[in-house]
Design a protein around this motif. Structure first.
Motif, short mmCIF file in Angstrom:
data_model
loop_
_atom_site.label_atom_id
_atom_site.label_comp_id
_atom_site.label_asym_id
_atom_site.label_seq_id
_atom_site.Cartn_x
_atom_site.Cartn_y
_atom_site.Cartn_z
N LEU A 240 0.87 -1.20 0.01
CA LEU A 240 -0.05 0.03 0.02
C LEU A 240 0.90 1.37 0.18
CD1 LEU A 240 -3.01 0.96 0.43
CD2 LEU A 240 -2.46 1.00 2.86
N PHE A 241 0.76 2.19 -1.10
CA PHE A 241 1.54 3.36 -1.13
C PHE A 241 0.83 4.48 -0.56
CE2 PHE A 241 3.33 6.82 -3.86
CZ PHE A 241 4.08 7.20 -3.14
N LEU A 242 1.06 4.96 0.40
CA LEU A 242 0.21 6.30 1.19
C LEU A 242 1.07 7.46 0.62
CD1 LEU A 242 -0.51 4.78 4.62
CD2 LEU A 242 -2.22 5.12 2.65
N ASP A 243 0.68 8.12 -0.41
CA ASP A 243 1.36 9.20 -0.95
C ASP A 243 0.76 10.47 -0.04
OD1 ASP A 243 3.09 10.68 -2.38
OD2 ASP A 243 1.97 10.30 -4.07
N GLU A 244 1.66 11.35 0.23
CA GLU A 244 1.41 12.65 1.00
C GLU A 244 0.88 12.23 2.22
OE1 GLU A 244 2.60 15.04 -0.32
OE2 GLU A 244 2.31 14.80 -2.62
N ILE A 245 1.62 11.16 3.16
CA ILE A 245 1.00 10.86 4.40
C ILE A 245 0.92 11.95 5.22
CG2 ILE A 245 3.07 10.02 5.28
CD1 ILE A 245 1.53 7.59 6.44
N GLY A 246 1.58 12.78 5.11
CA GLY A 246 1.51 13.95 6.29
C GLY A 246 0.26 14.77 6.13
N VAL A 280 3.43 -1.46 4.12
CA VAL A 280 3.06 -0.02 3.96
C VAL A 280 4.44 0.76 3.44
CG1 VAL A 280 2.32 2.37 4.89
CG2 VAL A 280 1.32 -0.03 5.35
N VAL A 281 4.29 1.61 2.09
CA VAL A 281 5.33 2.48 1.86
C VAL A 281 4.75 3.90 1.80
CG1 VAL A 281 6.94 3.12 0.03
CG2 VAL A 281 6.60 0.79 0.50
N SER A 282 5.21 4.83 2.46
CA SER A 282 4.77 6.10 2.35
C SER A 282 5.63 7.29 1.85
CB SER A 282 4.09 6.79 3.71
OG SER A 282 3.77 5.52 4.72
N ALA A 283 5.06 8.31 1.65
CA ALA A 283 5.99 9.37 1.16
C ALA A 283 5.53 10.65 1.52
CB ALA A 283 6.09 9.47 -0.35
N THR A 284 6.26 11.63 1.77
CA THR A 284 5.87 12.97 2.02
C THR A 284 6.82 14.08 1.75
OG1 THR A 284 5.16 14.46 3.82
CG2 THR A 284 6.53 12.75 4.49
N LEU A 288 7.91 15.46 8.90
CA LEU A 288 6.95 14.65 9.59
C LEU A 288 7.34 14.81 11.23
CD1 LEU A 288 5.60 11.19 8.45
CD2 LEU A 288 4.23 13.34 8.53
N ARG A 289 8.63 14.76 11.46
CA ARG A 289 8.94 14.76 12.79
C ARG A 289 8.52 16.17 13.40
NH1 ARG A 289 13.06 11.30 14.89
NH2 ARG A 289 14.00 10.96 12.88
N GLU A 290 8.56 17.14 12.55
CA GLU A 290 7.88 18.46 13.25
C GLU A 290 6.54 18.34 13.28
OE1 GLU A 290 9.53 21.96 11.05
OE2 GLU A 290 7.44 22.76 11.24
N SER A 291 5.85 17.73 12.40
CA SER A 291 4.04 17.59 12.33
C SER A 291 3.92 16.81 13.63
CB SER A 291 3.75 16.77 11.45
OG SER A 291 4.12 17.52 9.99
N VAL A 292 4.77 15.69 14.09
CA VAL A 292 4.53 15.05 15.40
C VAL A 292 4.65 15.98 16.61
CG1 VAL A 292 5.55 13.18 16.88
CG2 VAL A 292 5.34 12.83 14.49
N ALA A 293 5.72 16.84 16.40
CA ALA A 293 5.99 17.74 17.56
C ALA A 293 5.01 18.60 17.79
CB ALA A 293 7.34 18.56 17.42
N LYS A 294 4.38 19.00 16.62
CA LYS A 294 3.18 20.11 16.62
C LYS A 294 1.66 19.46 17.03
CE LYS A 294 4.80 23.54 13.62
NZ LYS A 294 4.91 23.81 12.05
N GLY A 295 1.98 18.01 17.21
CA GLY A 295 0.53 17.35 17.50
C GLY A 295 -0.40 17.15 16.27
N GLN A 296 0.32 17.41 15.10
CA GLN A 296 -0.49 17.11 13.90
C GLN A 296 -0.35 15.75 13.22
OE1 GLN A 296 1.53 20.13 11.88
NE2 GLN A 296 0.08 21.70 12.28
#
Ligand SMILES: Nc1ncnc2c1ncn2[C@@H]1O[C@H](COP(=O)(O)OP(=O)(O)OP(=O)(O)O)[C@@H](O)[C@H]1O
Ligand SMILES: [Mg+2]
Length: 467
Positions: A240-246, A280-284, A288-296
């Protein structure tokens, strides 16, 4: 090729039997068909090593069979059997890629000889193919171009990562080839024979994306007229390729995480749990680390999808690859009409910074191929910003003198920019002539031009003209 097998096809049963008898006596394994449809089915299911076929058959003739066979297996030798009267068609078959032909009244020796030769050819072709495949897997994949050290590292990691079952996160700026890498991971993985299912997480509103991913039961919502399995189910066994997973909405992040942990999903509006087995292969292109830090972005999901991280370098950090890619795209878009770049064009491409990465380069080359008048791409065929950007990098002084810019190549500008460019050239030339006529006397020149001294100074400053 352990025990080569020969597929014999002729609409006359006697002919098929004769051939099979002779060849079996010579120690070969044979498959037979008197119906070309059956022959096609055997080609697809049995992968024979040699096709021996009559040319003239009802419905599907030998040539069509030959075509299909070579599509299925380009290394398959085909020998056509033909009546003397139709020797031209045998020649036509050779031109279409048949290995050889046999006249209908062939002798036993003729038949066994041509079969031996064809099988020898098959063996060589397979050896070649294996070599090529080995080479391909060691070089990464054929269609991912790049020899820079930065890309060599990517290929190295990709090969190892693909072999595992680990979920992979591909990171990189827009246009760096994230989707290409995701496909390569799948193609090099043990799941290669199963489905590769891309999902663009950024393109759909939340509720639609949910039913795309997880499927829905009939009547789950207005418009759900029938039950539809989701993409997670379709991808089961594969990737499953989750493109723009962010961009995945938080509620779906939670649902996705749960289904990955439990390896089960529930369709929208459904109660039953359905087993799914996806890699799962994802791309963004987000951090993403920053999104994690921001709670997104949910931290547990981040760790679940990012077991191995493949970071694609931007094109400007891939030394030498611009030229390589430019050549490859020229081959693709030049269509044997546009054959090469002149030196200045290559220099301009190499000097440009490529903020849109490989996709931008690809577009620029496609456009240049359309614009090129002869068989060479010249700087005139490149968009203005690429040329200017390049010039700036080469000779910093030149780019800051718009008045000196050549008039050639303005046809790919809009009229407004082209006018501005021409006006600047005219203005600079006018000022220079005026100054010459007045021996560099600015006051006199300004007076003659009908403008004040200060404005004249500003203008010659703009055009880098010495007073
Ligand atoms: N190394 C490469 N060799 C050949 N073609 C490439 C390479 N990298 C990218 N491309 C081509 O460039 C285009 C963009 O690649 P791709 O769609 O994989 O980028 P992306 O990183 O997913 O971009 P985005 O973030 O905008 O979705 C595609 O047409 C792809 O085939
Ligand atoms: Mg993409």
């Amino acid at each position: 090729m352990a025990e080569p097998r020969i597929l014999i096809v002729d609409d006359e049963p006697d002919m098929v039997d004769n051939c099979a008898r002779i060849l079996r006596r010579a120690g070969h394994r044979c498959l037979t068909a008197t119906d070309p449809h059956r022959a096609l089915a055997l080609l697809e299911s049995e992968h024979p090593d040699l096709l021996l076929t009559d040319l003239k058959m009802p419905e599907i003739d030998g040539l069509a069979l030959l075509h299909r066979a070579r599509e299925l297996d380009p290394a398959l030798p085909v020998v056509v059997i033909t009546a003397f009267a139709t020797i031209e068609s045998a020649v036509a078959a050779i031109k279409e890629g048949a290995f050889d032909y046999l006249p209908k009244n062939f002798s036993v020796d003729q038949l066994t000889l041509v079969v031996e030769r064809a099988l020898r050819q098959r063996r060589l072709a397979l050896e070649n193919r294996n070599l090529r495949e080995q080479l391909q897997t060691t070089l990464g994949l054929d269609n991912i171009i790049g020899r820079s050290p930065a890309m060599a590292q990517v290929f190295e990691l990709l090969k190892k990562a693909a072999r595992s079952e680990a979920n992979i996160l591909v990171l990189g700026e827009s246009g760096t080839g994230k989707e290409l890498i995701a496909r390569a991971v799948h193609a090099n993985s043990p799941r290669a024979a199963q489905a590769f299912v891309p999902v663009d997480c950024a393109s759909l509103p939340e509720n639609l994306l949910e039913s795309e991913l997880f499927g829905h039961e009939k009547g789950a919502f207005t418009g759900a007229v029938r039950t539809k399995p989701g993409l997670m189910e379709t991808a089961s066994g594969g990737t499953l390729f989750l493109d723009e997973i962010g961009d995945l909405p938080v509620s779906l992040q939670v649902k996705l995480l749960r289904s990955l942990q439990e390896r089960q999903i529930r369709r929208v509006g459904g109660t039953a749990l359905i087993d799914v087995d996806v890699r799962v292969v994802s791309a963004t292109n987000r951090d993403l680390r920053e999104s994690v830090a921001k709670g997104q972005f949910r931290e547990e999901l981040y760790y679940r999808v990012n077991v191995i991280e493949i970071r694609l370098p931007p094109l400007r950090e891939r030394a030498g690859d611009v030229r390589l890619l430019a050549q490859a795209f020229l081959k693709r878009y030049g269509q044997a009409r546009v054959l090469a770049y002149d030196d200045a064009a290559i220099a301009a491409l190499e000097a440009y910074a490529w903020p849109g990465n490989v996709r931008e380069l690809q577009n620029v080359v496609e456009r240049a191929c359309a614009l090129a008048e002869g068989d060479l791409v010249t700087v005139r065929d490149l968009p203005d910003h690429v040329r200017v950007g390049a010039r700036r990098a080469d000779t910093p002084a030149a780019a800051s003198t718009p008045g000196e810019a050549p008039l050639t190549g303005t046809t790919d500008l809009g009229l407004k920019e082209a006018k501005e460019r021409w006006m600047a050239v005219l203005e600079a030339s006018y000022l220079r002539q005026l100054l010459e006529r007045h021996q560099g006397n600015i006051s006199a020149a300004a007076k003659a031009a009908g403008i004040d001294r200060k404005t004249f100074h500003r203008l010659i400053g703009k055009h880098h003209i010495r007073g």
